[in-house]
Write an enzyme that holds these catalytic residues in place. Structure first.
Site, mmCIF file in Angstrom:
data_model
loop_
_atom_site.group_PDB
_atom_site.id
_atom_site.type_symbol
_atom_site.label_atom_id
_atom_site.label_comp_id
_atom_site.label_asym_id
_atom_site.label_seq_id
_atom_site.Cartn_x
_atom_site.Cartn_y
_atom_site.Cartn_z
ATOM 1 N N SER A 29 4.608 -1.634 -5.913
ATOM 2 C CA SER A 29 4.209 -0.529 -6.771
ATOM 3 C C SER A 29 5.453 0.110 -7.356
ATOM 4 O O SER A 29 6.448 0.296 -6.654
ATOM 5 C CB SER A 29 3.421 0.504 -5.968
ATOM 6 O OG SER A 29 3.019 1.587 -6.793
ATOM 7 N N HIS A 39 4.192 2.434 -15.319
ATOM 8 C CA HIS A 39 3.715 2.226 -13.948
ATOM 9 C C HIS A 39 3.157 0.814 -13.836
ATOM 10 O O HIS A 39 2.560 0.290 -14.778
ATOM 11 C CB HIS A 39 2.615 3.239 -13.618
ATOM 12 C CG HIS A 39 1.731 2.823 -12.474
ATOM 13 N ND1 HIS A 39 0.492 2.257 -12.668
ATOM 14 C CD2 HIS A 39 1.924 2.863 -11.134
ATOM 15 C CE1 HIS A 39 -0.049 1.980 -11.493
ATOM 16 N NE2 HIS A 39 0.792 2.334 -10.554
ATOM 17 N N ASN A 74 1.497 -2.008 -10.591
ATOM 18 C CA ASN A 74 1.139 -2.226 -9.190
ATOM 19 C C ASN A 74 0.402 -3.549 -9.088
ATOM 20 O O ASN A 74 -0.487 -3.824 -9.892
ATOM 21 C CB ASN A 74 0.249 -1.085 -8.686
ATOM 22 C CG ASN A 74 -0.320 -1.350 -7.314
ATOM 23 O OD1 ASN A 74 -1.471 -1.755 -7.188
ATOM 24 N ND2 ASN A 74 0.480 -1.120 -6.293
ATOM 25 N N VAL A 75 0.796 -4.368 -8.128
ATOM 26 C CA VAL A 75 0.035 -5.569 -7.788
ATOM 27 C C VAL A 75 -0.085 -5.618 -6.272
ATOM 28 O O VAL A 75 0.883 -5.338 -5.560
ATOM 29 C CB VAL A 75 0.673 -6.867 -8.340
ATOM 30 C CG1 VAL A 75 0.378 -7.030 -9.815
ATOM 31 C CG2 VAL A 75 2.177 -6.908 -8.099
ATOM 32 N N ARG A 76 -1.264 -5.970 -5.782
ATOM 33 C CA ARG A 76 -1.515 -5.833 -4.354
ATOM 34 C C ARG A 76 -2.566 -6.845 -3.883
ATOM 35 O O ARG A 76 -3.362 -7.355 -4.672
ATOM 36 C CB ARG A 76 -1.989 -4.415 -4.034
ATOM 37 C CG ARG A 76 -3.250 -4.037 -4.790
ATOM 38 C CD ARG A 76 -3.558 -2.552 -4.695
ATOM 39 N NE ARG A 76 -4.756 -2.201 -5.451
ATOM 40 C CZ ARG A 76 -4.771 -1.871 -6.720
ATOM 41 N NH1 ARG A 76 -3.636 -1.812 -7.401
ATOM 42 N NH2 ARG A 76 -5.904 -1.569 -7.336
ATOM 43 N N HIS A 115 0.332 -3.869 -25.435
ATOM 44 C CA HIS A 115 -1.003 -4.454 -25.262
ATOM 45 C C HIS A 115 -1.021 -5.939 -25.616
ATOM 46 O O HIS A 115 -1.797 -6.707 -25.009
ATOM 47 C CB HIS A 115 -2.029 -3.674 -26.078
ATOM 48 C CG HIS A 115 -2.503 -2.432 -25.383
ATOM 49 N ND1 HIS A 115 -3.554 -2.433 -24.490
ATOM 50 C CD2 HIS A 115 -2.030 -1.166 -25.418
ATOM 51 C CE1 HIS A 115 -3.730 -1.212 -24.020
ATOM 52 N NE2 HIS A 115 -2.811 -0.424 -24.568
ATOM 53 N N GLY A 151 -1.306 6.291 6.851
ATOM 54 C CA GLY A 151 -0.075 6.561 7.575
ATOM 55 C C GLY A 151 1.133 5.882 6.971
ATOM 56 O O GLY A 151 2.108 5.599 7.676
ATOM 57 N N GLY A 152 1.082 5.631 5.678
ATOM 58 C CA GLY A 152 2.238 5.049 4.997
ATOM 59 C C GLY A 152 3.390 6.040 4.923
ATOM 60 O O GLY A 152 3.254 7.223 5.281
#
Length: 306
Positions: free
Chosen positions: A94, A108, A110-112, A147, A260-261
């Site tokens: 992230s 920004h 993020n890949v998860r 885009h 709890g990160g």
């Protein structure tokens, strides 16, 4: 459905973090990311990289995390009660980049990957992520190029993919209490698994790899643009909207804190300087009003929507 391989995903994400940091340092010219490794008491950890006070980047963070445990936070089980009682692993990269120059947008990405397992049952897993752009003094050219690159990330996976995930991004990064989008959007996807592990992983990689292809040319194009204190003041005011979204609506922030990160790593997305004003609006016809009038709503940037 093919069996998920979290170690394969983890290896890619660590490499992605390295590549993005190297490219951002090269574009900045002087700034360097400082790395801090951390461990999560309940299981897992990560490596946080932050660049502060660069020539171009005022503050940016590119974080890798791999957390696991035997109990999911409420933000995960509320929408998916079938996950209750399963152990989980979540791995991702992230990042948020806040440039100093008001003519460079904040970005920004993020890949998860998430997997929840229970003995005797099939694992529940999915990919998610995307990237979005938040300009202050926007250029049509930048928004179209952003885009166009987002579309290129999606095209190998079907002509309908970019329109779907572009629309999802517009709807997700929306400040309901302000009745405006956070920026000009990009891509957002979640719960991706229907195509099987290999294809879903390929798509997540394509999104991850295309972020820097989309953002670095904009940084390069705008980083030497002269700006005034008025430009800077408006940038700091609009950064307040970024803070509002991340603290009120962002699911990733909520998941990270509830699981709890590491708090410092989760909140590194917030800008170093920001301003709020009571009931302020830009003067009609001004440079600042142009953002509100033409950019803070969903638009068909590529002329592809019916």
């Amino acid at each position: 459905m093919s069996h998920p391989d979290i170690e394969l995903v983890k290896d890619y994400l660590l490499t992605l973090q390295d590549d993005i940091c190297a490219q951002l340092e090269a574009e900045d010219g002087t700034g360097k990311f400082v790395q801090e490794d951390w461990e999560r008491e309940a299981g897992g950890g990560g490596r946080t990289r932050v660049l502060t006070g660069g020539s171009v980047i005022e503050q940016g963070g590119v974080n890798f995390s791999h957390v696991y445990g035997d109990q999911l936070p409420p933000s995960a089980t509320a929408a998916r009660p079938e996950l209750a009682g399963r152990n989980f692993q979540a791995v991702g990269v992230s990042l948020v980049i806040h440039p100093h120059n008001p003519f460079i947008p904040t970005s920004h990405a993020n890949v998860r990957f998430f997997i929840a397992e229970k003995e005797g049952e099939e694992p529940v897993w999915w990919f998610g992520g995307g990237f979005d752009l938040t300009p202050y003094y926007p250029f049509e050219e930048d928004c179209v190029d952003w885009h166009r690159t987002a579309q290129a990330a999606c095209t190998p996976f079907g002509d309908d993919v970019y329109p779907r995930y572009k629309k999802w991004c517009d709807e997700y990064f929306y400040l309901k209490h302000r009745n405006e989008t956070r920026g000009v959007g990009g891509l957002f996807f979640d719960d991706l698994n229907e195509a099987g592990f290999e294809t879903s992983f390929d798509f997540m990689r394509s999104v991850g790899d295309h972020y820097i292809k989309a953002y670095r040319p904009i940084m390069n194009r705008r980083k030497d643009t002269p700006f005034t204190e008025q430009h800077r003041d408006f940038q700091l005011y609009r950064r307040g909207r970024y803070v509002e979204f991340n603290l009120v609506f962002d699911r990733g922030t909520l998941f990270g804190l509830q699981s709890g990160g590491r708090t410092e790593s989760i909140l590194m997305s917030l800008p170093p300087l920001v301003k709020w004003r009571y009931n302020w609006s830009p003067e009609a016809g001004s440079e600042e009003a142009r953002l509100y009038d033409g950019f803070l709503h969903s638009r068909d940037w590529l002329g592809t929507e019916a």
